[in-house]
Design a protein around this motif. Structure first.
Motif, short mmCIF file in Angstrom:
data_model
loop_
_atom_site.label_atom_id
_atom_site.label_comp_id
_atom_site.label_asym_id
_atom_site.label_seq_id
_atom_site.Cartn_x
_atom_site.Cartn_y
_atom_site.Cartn_z
N ILE A 1 15.13 -12.72 -47.23
CA ILE A 1 15.88 -11.65 -46.57
C ILE A 1 17.25 -11.42 -47.20
O ILE A 1 17.74 -10.30 -47.27
CB ILE A 1 16.00 -11.92 -45.06
CG1 ILE A 1 16.48 -10.65 -44.35
CG2 ILE A 1 16.91 -13.11 -44.76
CD1 ILE A 1 16.29 -10.67 -42.87
N PHE A 2 17.89 -12.48 -47.68
CA PHE A 2 19.17 -12.35 -48.39
C PHE A 2 19.09 -13.13 -49.70
O PHE A 2 18.52 -14.21 -49.75
CB PHE A 2 20.33 -12.88 -47.55
CG PHE A 2 20.50 -12.19 -46.23
CD1 PHE A 2 20.87 -10.86 -46.17
CD2 PHE A 2 20.28 -12.87 -45.04
CE1 PHE A 2 21.02 -10.21 -44.94
CE2 PHE A 2 20.42 -12.24 -43.82
CZ PHE A 2 20.79 -10.92 -43.76
N ALA A 3 19.70 -12.57 -50.74
CA ALA A 3 19.71 -13.22 -52.05
C ALA A 3 21.15 -13.52 -52.44
O ALA A 3 21.67 -13.02 -53.46
CB ALA A 3 19.03 -12.34 -53.09
N GLU A 4 21.81 -14.34 -51.64
CA GLU A 4 23.21 -14.66 -51.92
C GLU A 4 23.38 -15.39 -53.25
O GLU A 4 24.37 -15.19 -53.97
CB GLU A 4 23.80 -15.53 -50.80
CG GLU A 4 23.68 -14.94 -49.41
CD GLU A 4 22.57 -15.59 -48.61
OE1 GLU A 4 21.43 -15.65 -49.15
OE2 GLU A 4 22.83 -16.04 -47.48
N ASP A 5 22.39 -16.24 -53.59
CA ASP A 5 22.49 -16.98 -54.85
C ASP A 5 22.46 -16.04 -56.05
O ASP A 5 23.20 -16.22 -57.02
CB ASP A 5 21.38 -18.03 -54.95
CG ASP A 5 19.99 -17.44 -54.75
OD1 ASP A 5 19.87 -16.29 -54.26
OD2 ASP A 5 19.01 -18.14 -55.08
N GLU A 6 21.63 -15.01 -55.98
CA GLU A 6 21.57 -14.04 -57.07
C GLU A 6 22.83 -13.19 -57.10
O GLU A 6 23.33 -12.83 -58.18
CB GLU A 6 20.34 -13.15 -56.91
CG GLU A 6 19.02 -13.91 -57.05
CD GLU A 6 17.81 -13.01 -56.84
OE1 GLU A 6 17.99 -11.77 -56.81
OE2 GLU A 6 16.70 -13.56 -56.70
N LEU A 7 23.35 -12.84 -55.93
CA LEU A 7 24.57 -12.03 -55.86
C LEU A 7 25.73 -12.73 -56.58
O LEU A 7 26.45 -12.12 -57.37
CB LEU A 7 24.93 -11.77 -54.40
CG LEU A 7 26.25 -11.04 -54.13
CD1 LEU A 7 26.20 -9.62 -54.67
CD2 LEU A 7 26.56 -11.03 -52.64
N PHE A 8 25.89 -14.02 -56.31
CA PHE A 8 27.02 -14.77 -56.87
C PHE A 8 26.66 -15.55 -58.13
O PHE A 8 27.52 -16.20 -58.72
CB PHE A 8 27.58 -15.74 -55.83
CG PHE A 8 28.30 -15.05 -54.70
CD1 PHE A 8 29.57 -14.52 -54.88
CD2 PHE A 8 27.70 -14.92 -53.45
CE1 PHE A 8 30.24 -13.88 -53.85
CE2 PHE A 8 28.36 -14.29 -52.41
CZ PHE A 8 29.63 -13.76 -52.60
N ASP A 9 25.37 -15.52 -58.51
CA ASP A 9 24.89 -16.26 -59.68
C ASP A 9 25.22 -17.75 -59.53
O ASP A 9 25.88 -18.35 -60.39
CB ASP A 9 25.49 -15.70 -60.97
CG ASP A 9 24.80 -16.28 -62.21
OD1 ASP A 9 23.66 -16.78 -62.07
OD2 ASP A 9 25.41 -16.25 -63.30
N ILE A 10 24.78 -18.31 -58.41
CA ILE A 10 24.99 -19.74 -58.14
C ILE A 10 23.66 -20.39 -57.78
O ILE A 10 22.70 -19.72 -57.39
CB ILE A 10 26.00 -19.96 -56.99
CG1 ILE A 10 25.50 -19.24 -55.72
CG2 ILE A 10 27.39 -19.50 -57.39
CD1 ILE A 10 26.36 -19.50 -54.49
N ASP A 11 23.61 -21.70 -57.88
CA ASP A 11 22.42 -22.46 -57.52
C ASP A 11 22.68 -23.18 -56.20
O ASP A 11 23.50 -24.11 -56.14
CB ASP A 11 22.09 -23.47 -58.63
CG ASP A 11 20.85 -24.29 -58.31
OD1 ASP A 11 20.17 -23.99 -57.30
OD2 ASP A 11 20.54 -25.24 -59.06
#
Length: 462
Positions: free
Chosen positions: A352-362
């Protein structure tokens, strides 16, 4: 708090550990060299993290259509209280009543009635634990744990069973909601203040060598005051009552002079000993096919013990599916706030949310790592009322919440199977839906876990 770093030569050295201006300048350069930085900065500053990272795949995957879909009536509303565990458990019982006695869809069992007795019993539970630990310092971790929250609204399935076995249940029409049951903070704050004050007295009595009968007499006076507080706030609970209702066929029924325990036996009729808790906690300290209990977790002194059988997620889901196929809903505990949008969309989905892709973090962690590193624990109990099976494998699940019909999809939610794998920690099923080997494992003596173990968190969170 002083930070102290030790090197092999025994010398403390913090000179190279701070954030220098050169380091900040390097980060600024790295930020400016990312061509998407300013675009994303404008997006996130205006819309926030979740809206900026929302993925429509979750909406597409969460169509509310299920191959097994139990019709369970209107949803309930716990309002501003932490009674999810209680609402969810009583909902599974009223679902059964709806099928057997054709009571109307808006019929509810009284959550206020079990709430009253839970507050009363938890007070006695706290007093007894304070007496048992009186010799320990107040900064001992166990004593500090007790004093941090002497009692709260949360609880576990086995704790509700302990209340029903002792006090029975009643319809909501007989013992309705009050201000304090629907908005519990005022009562909880005052009761916890009283319990901490009483803890001072009880510890002083025990440590002064006061006899056990005298300590118990003082405790009983304290409990009398708790009973008065609860009766003023929730109403004094009935000893027996009359109940009238019309069923779905408009036939009139009247039950006169029935007690709460008689009501449970006649209108619910469950053998609560047949309903058992299954957990999925894949941490190294909890091998599968073993039972566990949590020290200091409970409400009724001398009543039913909190007991969990730890199984693989595959086995947990298979037991839940077996019960759903038999037409019975399933109580469960999860971490509802993780990767979800329960209030507006009613969706529990890893995509539902792709915060990791948004900030490019793992930020990927295993389920065990999230438990061990305090990233996740059980926060909310609900009811599974359906499942979509493709080739007998689940793809998504239908969930009945207790936040009213303005939340989610008229009070219901769709939970993806992948989300269930990661964030569901507990389900309750009848023993008949387990394998013979699982039933044998469930009968075993439980390993006692520490009071702060995450498998007890639902009693303290909501």
């Amino acid at each position: 708090m002083q930070l102290c770093l030790k090197f092999k030569n025994g010398v403390d050295d913090l000179s190279n550990k701070g954030i220098s201006s050169d380091l900040i300048n390097r980060f600024k350069t790295e930020y400016s060299e990312r061509k998407e930085s300013k675009v994303l900065e404008r997006t996130v500053t205006k819309n926030g993290i979740l809206a900026s990272s929302q993925d429509l795949r979750a909406d597409i995957q969460s169509t509310p259509v299920f191959s097994i879909d139990l019709q369970t009536g209107d949803v309930s509303n716990q309002k501003q209280s932490g009674r999810c565990w209680m609402f969810a458990a009583l909902n599974t019982m009223r679902h059964d009543m709806k099928d057997h006695f054709r009571v109307k869809g808006d019929f509810e069992l009284s959550q206020n009635y079990t709430f009253f007795w839970d507050k009363f019993e938890k007070s006695n539970w706290f007093y007894e634990n304070i007496i048992q630990t009186a010799a320990l310092d107040t900064d001992d971790r166990k004593v500090a744990w007790l004093l941090n929250e002497p009692q709260g609204d949360g609880g576990q399935w086995d704790m509700l069973c302990a209340l029903i076995e002792k006090y029975g249940i009643v319809p909501q029409s007989v013992y309705p909601e009050t201000y304090s049951s629907s908005k519990s903070r005022e009562f909880d704050t005052l009761l916890n203040e009283k319990l901490r004050k009483d803890a001072v007295t009880l510890r002083e009595l025990v440590n002064a060598g006061t006899s056990e009968p005298e300590v118990q007499a003082r405790k009983e006076k304290m409990l009398s005051e708790v009973y008065r507080m609860a009766s003023y706030s929730f109403g004094e609970p009935p000893v027996e009552f009359d109940w009238e209702f019309r069923d779905d066929d408009k036939n009139y029924h009247r039950e006169a002079g029935i007690t709460p325990k008689e009501f449970f036996k006649k209108y619910v009729g469950w053998d609560l000993k047949e309903y058992v808790s299954l957990i999925n906690a894949p941490t190294t300290d909890k091998p599968f096919d073993q039972t566990y209990s949590i020290e200091m977790l409970g409400n009724v002194v001398g009543g039913r013990q909190v007991k969990h059988l730890n199984l693989s997620m595959h086995d947990v889901k298979r037991a839940a599916i077996n019960q759903l196929k038999a037409g019975k809903s399933v109580w469960f505990g999860s971490d509802v706030g993780q990767h979800s949008e329960p209030r507006e969309k009613g969706i529990l989905d890893l995509d539902i949310f792709a915060e990791d892709e948004l900030f490019d973090i793992d930020i990927a962690m295993s389920k065990a790592e999230r438990l061990d590193y305090k990233e996740s624990l059980m926060t909310h109990a609900m009811v599974i009322t359906g499942v979509d099976l493709v080739d007998d494998k689940p793809t998504k699940w239908k969930v009945e919440n207790s936040w009213g019909d303005k939340i989610g999809q008229k009070g219901y939610m769709v939970m993806s199977d992948a989300w269930m794998d990661e964030y569901v920690y507990q389900v309750v099923v009848e023993k008949q839906y387990l394998t013979e080997a699982q039933r044998e494992a469930q009968s075993g003596e439980p390993v006692q876990l520490k009071p702060w173990d995450p498998m007890g968190a639902l009693a303290y969170k909501d």
